[in-house]
Design an enzyme around this catalytic site. Sequence first.
Site: not given
Length: 317
Positions: A15, A38, A144
């Site tokens: 990322g 990942d 989030y």
Amino acid sequence: MMRTTEKILVIGSSGQLGTELVQNLRNVYGIENVIASDVKITEQSKEGPFEVIDVLNATGLLEIVKRHKINQVYLLAALLSATAEKMPKFAWDLNMNGLLNVLDLAKEKIIEKIYWPSSIAVFGPNTPKENTPQFTVMEPSTVYGISKQAGERWCEYYFNKYNVDVRSLRYPGLIGWKSAPGGGTTDYAVHIFHEALKSGTYECFLSENATLPMMYMPDAIKATIGIMQADADKIKIRSSYNLAGFSFSPKEIAAEITKHIPNFKITYKEDSRQQIADSWPKSIDAAEAVSDWGWKPEFDLTAMTSDMIKNLRAPKK
Ligand code: SER
């Protein structure tokens, strides 16, 4: 390079943050001592050790941790603010159970140290917006933010209850030229550079005065490795530390870019991310990070803008 016995696993390594963090950790600890991982194989696998890991698969994770004799985990796999709003249940599952799986590895003494990122998203509409203190009202209104707030509570709980050495930072929006962001509300501050250089125009999804706290990637990396290398007794906050770089609005960064690209034009077309931005602080007070383990940022808006443009203009190797 430091002589080291550390064996580090970075989960979610491809990322925006992971890409740069892996390179920096490898400079410090050696390529072979930093395992990138990942959920799918990426280009990063060409640069050094790489594993495919789904952090929700606790058995698979344990097998890889044991095989590589990992003693430190950086857990970066998560859905960011805008994507999490589209997949609330999956975001909760990934952001929360991923963390618990890694915390349990330390509880069982299989690993020794954990890094886990939190965010300015832990704050909400009732938090004081200017110079937001470390300890204040926290009523996050995004999925989030709820997951990061709950995660902070779990980190502190595992530290108090099981003596787990977990360290965390509440990142502001991160800006870098080496890797692309994905799914965040602050991502405009990266896209704007690419579009300014490509087409000379940028349509911003936030309003012109949407001021948010931000940080240039070299400072974020310095803070991350800094908090992980600090002596354990200096880390007095085991939920997550406020971290501050600088703050700006889309209008202000556009003005700064115009100094380098005089014809640059920004237009505004707000979308649902504006509501997320409205719920977050405008600036952060990082006094505890400064006094506990010596945090000091180097870049401001002007220095960051020059460096971004210089690097994005440089011919690709
Ligand atoms: N940059 C993140 C986001 O916008 C905040 O942590 O989602």
